[in-house]
Design a protein around this motif. Sequence first.
Motif, short mmCIF file in Angstrom:
data_model
loop_
_atom_site.label_atom_id
_atom_site.label_comp_id
_atom_site.label_asym_id
_atom_site.label_seq_id
_atom_site.Cartn_x
_atom_site.Cartn_y
_atom_site.Cartn_z
N HIS A 5 7.12 -5.90 -13.33
CA HIS A 5 5.89 -6.60 -12.93
C HIS A 5 5.10 -5.82 -11.88
O HIS A 5 3.98 -6.19 -11.55
CB HIS A 5 6.20 -8.01 -12.42
N TRP A 6 5.64 -4.75 -11.33
CA TRP A 6 4.88 -3.94 -10.38
C TRP A 6 3.72 -3.26 -11.12
O TRP A 6 3.89 -2.74 -12.22
CB TRP A 6 5.76 -2.89 -9.73
N GLU A 7 2.57 -3.23 -10.48
CA GLU A 7 1.38 -2.69 -11.14
C GLU A 7 0.42 -2.10 -10.11
O GLU A 7 0.11 -2.75 -9.10
CB GLU A 7 0.67 -3.79 -11.93
N VAL A 8 -0.03 -0.89 -10.36
CA VAL A 8 -1.08 -0.30 -9.54
C VAL A 8 -2.41 -0.90 -9.99
O VAL A 8 -2.82 -0.75 -11.14
CB VAL A 8 -1.11 1.24 -9.68
N THR A 9 -3.07 -1.60 -9.09
CA THR A 9 -4.31 -2.30 -9.44
C THR A 9 -5.56 -1.56 -9.00
O THR A 9 -6.65 -1.83 -9.53
CB THR A 9 -4.32 -3.70 -8.82
N ALA A 10 -5.44 -0.65 -8.06
CA ALA A 10 -6.59 0.13 -7.60
C ALA A 10 -6.08 1.35 -6.86
O ALA A 10 -4.94 1.37 -6.36
CB ALA A 10 -7.49 -0.70 -6.68
N MET A 11 -6.94 2.40 -6.81
CA MET A 11 -6.58 3.62 -6.09
C MET A 11 -7.77 4.12 -5.31
O MET A 11 -8.93 4.01 -5.76
CB MET A 11 -6.11 4.71 -7.06
N PHE A 16 -2.97 0.64 -4.42
CA PHE A 16 -2.73 -0.78 -4.20
C PHE A 16 -1.71 -1.24 -5.25
O PHE A 16 -1.99 -1.22 -6.45
CB PHE A 16 -4.02 -1.57 -4.37
N LEU A 17 -0.53 -1.63 -4.79
CA LEU A 17 0.56 -2.01 -5.69
C LEU A 17 0.77 -3.51 -5.65
O LEU A 17 1.06 -4.09 -4.59
CB LEU A 17 1.85 -1.29 -5.28
N LYS A 18 0.61 -4.15 -6.81
CA LYS A 18 0.86 -5.58 -6.93
C LYS A 18 2.36 -5.80 -7.09
O LYS A 18 2.99 -5.25 -7.99
CB LYS A 18 0.11 -6.14 -8.14
N VAL A 19 2.95 -6.62 -6.22
CA VAL A 19 4.39 -6.89 -6.23
C VAL A 19 4.59 -8.40 -6.08
O VAL A 19 3.64 -9.15 -5.89
CB VAL A 19 5.12 -6.13 -5.09
N ALA A 20 5.85 -8.80 -6.15
CA ALA A 20 6.20 -10.20 -5.86
C ALA A 20 6.67 -10.31 -4.41
O ALA A 20 7.20 -9.36 -3.84
CB ALA A 20 7.29 -10.69 -6.81
N GLU A 21 6.46 -11.48 -3.83
CA GLU A 21 6.79 -11.65 -2.41
C GLU A 21 8.27 -11.43 -2.13
O GLU A 21 8.65 -11.01 -1.04
CB GLU A 21 6.38 -13.05 -1.95
N ASP A 22 9.14 -11.73 -3.12
CA ASP A 22 10.58 -11.64 -2.88
C ASP A 22 11.19 -10.34 -3.40
O ASP A 22 12.40 -10.25 -3.59
CB ASP A 22 11.29 -12.84 -3.51
N PRO A 70 -1.13 5.34 -12.51
CA PRO A 70 0.29 5.67 -12.36
C PRO A 70 1.15 4.43 -12.51
O PRO A 70 0.78 3.33 -12.07
CB PRO A 70 0.37 6.24 -10.94
N ARG A 71 2.29 4.61 -13.14
CA ARG A 71 3.17 3.47 -13.44
C ARG A 71 4.43 3.55 -12.58
O ARG A 71 5.17 4.55 -12.65
CB ARG A 71 3.56 3.50 -14.92
N PRO A 72 4.71 2.53 -11.76
CA PRO A 72 5.93 2.56 -10.95
C PRO A 72 7.16 2.68 -11.85
O PRO A 72 7.32 1.92 -12.80
CB PRO A 72 5.91 1.22 -10.22
N ALA A 73 8.03 3.66 -11.54
CA ALA A 73 9.20 3.92 -12.37
C ALA A 73 10.51 3.73 -11.62
O ALA A 73 11.45 3.15 -12.16
CB ALA A 73 9.14 5.35 -12.93
N ILE A 96 0.87 -1.18 0.00
CA ILE A 96 0.00 0.00 0.00
C ILE A 96 0.90 1.22 0.00
O ILE A 96 1.77 1.38 0.87
CB ILE A 96 -0.93 0.02 1.22
N VAL A 97 0.70 2.07 -1.01
CA VAL A 97 1.52 3.26 -1.20
C VAL A 97 0.69 4.49 -0.87
O VAL A 97 -0.50 4.57 -1.21
CB VAL A 97 2.04 3.35 -2.66
N ALA A 98 1.31 5.45 -0.21
CA ALA A 98 0.62 6.67 0.21
C ALA A 98 0.49 7.63 -0.98
O ALA A 98 1.06 8.72 -1.01
CB ALA A 98 1.36 7.34 1.36
N LEU A 99 -0.28 7.18 -1.95
CA LEU A 99 -0.50 7.93 -3.19
C LEU A 99 -1.92 7.62 -3.64
O LEU A 99 -2.30 6.45 -3.70
CB LEU A 99 0.49 7.46 -4.27
N GLY A 100 -2.70 8.66 -3.93
CA GLY A 100 -4.08 8.39 -4.27
C GLY A 100 -4.63 9.28 -5.36
O GLY A 100 -3.89 10.02 -6.03
N LYS A 101 -5.94 9.23 -5.51
CA LYS A 101 -6.61 10.03 -6.53
C LYS A 101 -6.50 11.52 -6.27
O LYS A 101 -6.70 12.33 -7.18
CB LYS A 101 -8.09 9.62 -6.60
#
Length: 424
Positions: A363-369, A375-381, A344-347, A329-334
């Motif tokens: 592979h990081w992707e914002v799936t909802a705001m 909400f940032l989709k990431v890998a566990e590792d 927004p695209r993680p850079a 969860i990133v402190a970034l919103g609408k």
Amino acid sequence: MSEASTAGMADVVSPLDKGLGALSAPCAPQDAAAQGWNLLREDLGLPAAVLSQSRLAHNLAWMQRFVDAYGAKLAPHGKTTMAPRLFRQQIDAGAWGITLATAQQTRVAHAHGVRRVLMANQLIGRRNMAAVAELLADPGFEFFCLVDCAEQVEQLAAFFGAAGQSVQVLIELGPPGGRTGVRSDAQMQPLLDALARAGVAVRLAGIEVYEGVLKEEDAIRTLLRRAVLWLERLASDGRLQRSPAVLTGAGSAWYDVVAQEFGKADIGGALDLVLRPGCYLTHDAGIYQAAQQRIDQTNPVAQQMRASLLPALQVWAYVQSLPEPGRAIVALGKRDTAFEAVPPRPALRYRPGDAAPVAAPPHWEVTAMMDQHAFLKVAEDDGLRVGDMLAFDISHPCLTFDKWRQMAVVNDSYDVVDVIATYF
């Protein structure tokens, strides 16, 4: 913004403004560099919208070179940023004027020294006309607005005639199903008759189109050719009351096609061919990046130029929670960034204390705001930690700018070298 608040404007960096560091007292933007702030040292409160100084300079020079190659002039659309300090950079780089959309925006630009405004919109209503009339009292100020029917001309003539003033207009052409604009030749004659009756109160300066309401290149070229034919006809009939006459169009997606088609115009006299892209200054990593790729691949001028337009605006925010595997969860919103076209695209990723930011994994992707959360989709590792700083590229800069009253400008070392104030 109230009318009173536009008078005697001065940009001020406040210690309470979103995204800026703690100040003991407000300071002028040009004094921001003396504060010694650095984004990576966490001297700015996040989230923060940040502009790249070097990329702004690159985009300024790139677009001016492109326009010059077509013998055209540039009146960038100021509604994208509503940042007078950026207007000044565009004018200093060679812009003919600034395009705006409302009387209020025009007042802001004039208060900050802009002396030529093309209002790519109709001027409707007594108070809006009065606001423009106040500015036209400045003999060094040139203004244009659009008309597409006789009734608009009559209203302008009544107001400015009573005030003993003259307002310059451009006839707007529009396609069926589009926005504003004259649709057919049959609709043109009543408009021309009204202009003839208006006398000096309303002076015809040329033709305007906005091709961005169309999506297919063939339809766009048809509209642009119609504009050229009408301008040539008006010139032949002696109806144009400005020299050079004005032929103008172009948003941020099809400015190359507009330059090509308008460059064919021959009215037998002087002509200002004016292009109006607004998003080029900061560009983006979404809808306008896709449009620019078409231009880079197909336009001979763009193909000869060094490095295309570059995204110059990012929004930085902290990772604030890692509540479950595969989700950050990133402190970034609408409230902080545009989201309606492309999320927004993680850079970049930066951990305070590291040497430099690194590229975000693809592979990081914002799936909802939500209002204040992404909400940032990431890998566990992936090794993310709470407190990591992430930079996001954005799509559609207009809707990001209007969420910020001030934006930091940083150099390539992330030192804050300027602060840009916006006036929405």
